[in-house]
Each structure stands twice: as structure tokens, then as C-alpha cells.
Design an enzyme around this catalytic site. Structure first.
Site, mmCIF file in Angstrom:
data_model
loop_
_atom_site.group_PDB
_atom_site.id
_atom_site.type_symbol
_atom_site.label_atom_id
_atom_site.label_comp_id
_atom_site.label_asym_id
_atom_site.label_seq_id
_atom_site.Cartn_x
_atom_site.Cartn_y
_atom_site.Cartn_z
ATOM 1 C CG LEU A 13 -1.956 1.121 1.297
ATOM 2 C CD1 LEU A 13 -2.771 1.243 0.013
ATOM 3 C CD2 LEU A 13 -2.861 0.920 2.503
ATOM 4 C CB SER A 109 -6.995 -4.320 9.845
ATOM 5 O OG SER A 109 -7.383 -5.458 9.108
ATOM 6 C CE1 TYR A 134 -2.294 -6.295 10.442
ATOM 7 C CE2 TYR A 134 -4.365 -7.204 9.653
ATOM 8 C CZ TYR A 134 -3.436 -6.191 9.659
ATOM 9 O OH TYR A 134 -3.633 -5.072 8.882
ATOM 10 C CB SER A 163 -9.562 -5.546 0.024
ATOM 11 O OG SER A 163 -10.129 -6.498 0.911
#
Length: 265
Positions: A13, A109, A134, A163
Site C-alpha cells: 500500500l 483493519s 494481527y 482491501s
């Protein structure tokens, strides 16, 4: 901004967003533990391990905005996640506190809520349901950012990225996809807002099949324009849909909900 720090600049990213950052600041300071190549005229390159408090303190000095994409971005051994995503984030917030509270966009996230089913539509009041270590690290990050806001006035946007990539790679991502253009416009809105606070924002484009409600963050003026639906026919032709009992079909976190925890060596 005069100087924007972007951590995680060598990641997928970070590489995708790097060229876009020039419009947000006079100088862009890029940081990662990995090689980032040569600096453009408007860039500064600083290799930094987020787990090194002294290095992070120097990294943040002189910055008036932080785009924090750094850290481990997949399920991994807890020792790696601990250093980059927990200790590293603490170091970043301590450095921001020491250097005048530059506004932070924290890349959280969707894996903070990965065990919600895909037939559930939720907003930011839904309790966290992380789908792995995570995801747990991102829950910690959101809690840490909230504490620094309440106690010290440190403004942060907690962006639960779905995403973010060029296009969706599977059918689940028709719901979670966020385009680079939409992320770029979100960055602009977050750093120009007169007052930010510490909102949780779903990092998702205006997809027909999205699961997440962003109405609470409407005050920022962010209006995503892209829609993953235009990729549906392409995905249908390229791959079969997963079975109804597959994690990719059941859970908002997809395969993360069934992936094993990585053992330590």
C-alpha cells in the site's frame, strides 16, 4: 502540510500511495525497515525499525502529519507483531506526544471485526471480534490511539482498511475493496478537517455489497466514488465462488478467520 511522514513506505500500500503524497505536503518523509529506493526531490528517506524508540522519536521530529501504514500487515508470529504493531505504535504515539501532536491516520483493519458474518451489516459501535493476532494488534492500536486522544488530545483517524488495492482479487473483496483514489481522497479529508477527534472510519469504497456503515464520519466530507461492482463479471469469469461453508463466504475477515496462529520458533 509542510512535512508528512508516511511509514510502511516499502509495503504494497505504501508503494501504491507514494507518488500521490506529493500533493498533500511540501516534503514527504518516507520510512520503512526495508529498502525504499531513491528519494524524489520532494522526499526524505529514513530507514527505521518502529521498535526502536529513539529512532522513532527522531523520525517524527519536524512532521506535522503522519500516515501510519507501517507494521506487520498479515497474520504472523506474535514476536513480530509485538515489535512492529504494539511496541512500534506505542513508540510512534510517544514521539507524536513529544513533537506537538501531529495528526495521525492510523491504518487499522477490517480484521478487528473479522468474525462477523457476511450477512451482518455493522457500524463502529459493534464490539470488536478480531480474527487473529494481527487483528488483535489493530484492536490494541485503536485503544492506544483513543487513550492518547482522551488523555493528551492527540487527534487520530482510525481507518479500518478493507482491501485497498488496484482491484478486488476475489468475491469477498467486492464488499471490502477500497480504491487507491478513494483512499487518497480520504487522506485529504482527514488532514484538512478543522476538527478530527478520534473517529473510526471504514476504509471501503462505495460498493453495492458493502457491509459497513460510515454515516458517523460524514462530518469529514469524505465521499468515496468507486464501486467494486464493475469487477464482478471479471471475477465470475476468472474464478469460482467459494462454497457456502468456506471462510471466504462466511466471515467478513475471510480466510483470516480460519488461518492458524503462527507458532514461535
Amino acid at each position: 502540510m509542510k512535512r508528512l511522514l508516511m511509514t510502511g513506505a516499502a509495503g504494497g500500500l505504501g508503494r501504491a500511495m507514494r507518488q500521490r503524497m506529493a500533493r498533500h505536503a511540501d516534503v514527504v518523509r518516507l520510512s520503512d525497515i526495508a529498502d525504499m529506493g531513491d528519494a524524489a526531490p520532494h522526499e526524505e528517506i529514513v530507514q527505521c525499525d518502529l521498535g526502536n524508540a529513539d529512532a522513532v522519536m527522531k523520525l517524527v521530529e519536524g512532521c506535522d502529519g503522519i500516515l501510519h501504514l507501517g507494521g506487520i500487515s498479515v497474520e504472523d508470529k506474535f514476536s513480530k507483531i509485538l515489535n512492529a504493531n504494539l511496541l512500534g505504535l506505542y513508540n510512534l504515539y510517544e514521539a507524536a506526544r513529544a513533537h506537538g501532536h501531529p495528526r495521525i491516520l492510523f491504518a487499522s483493519s477490517n480484521h478487528t471485526i473479522g468474525f462477523y458474518r457476511q450477512d451482518q451489516h455493522i457500524d463502529v459501535t459493534a464490539p470488536m471480534r478480531p480474527d487473529g493476532l494481527y487483528g488483535v494488534s489493530k484492536c490494541f492500536g485503536e485503544a492506544l490511539a483513543r487513550m492518547y486522544f482522551e488523555k493528551f488530545g492527540q487527534e487520530s483517524a482510525l481507518v479500518r482498511i478493507g482491501s485497498c488495492m488496484e482491484k478486488p482479487k476475489n468475491h469477498r473483496m467486492l464488499s471490502t475493496w477500497m480504491s487507491y483514489d478513494d483512499f487518497d481522497s480520504m487522506i485529504e479529508c482527514i488532514f484538512r478537517a478543522p476538527m478530527l477527534g478520534c473517529p473510526v472510519i471504514w476504509g471501503v469504497s462505495d460498493n453495492d455489497s458493502k457491509w459497513w456503515d460510515n454515516s458517523h464520519a460524514a462530518y469529514l466530507g469524505w465521499r468515496p466514488k468507486d464501486n467494486a461492482e464493475r469487477f464482478r463479471a471479471e471475477l465470475d469469469a476468472a474464478m469460482e465462488k467459494p462454497g457456502p461453508n468456506a471462510a471466504l463466504s462466511l466471515y467478513q475477515g475471510g480466510a483470516f478467520a480460519e488461518d492458524p496462529i503462527f507458532p514461535e520458533d
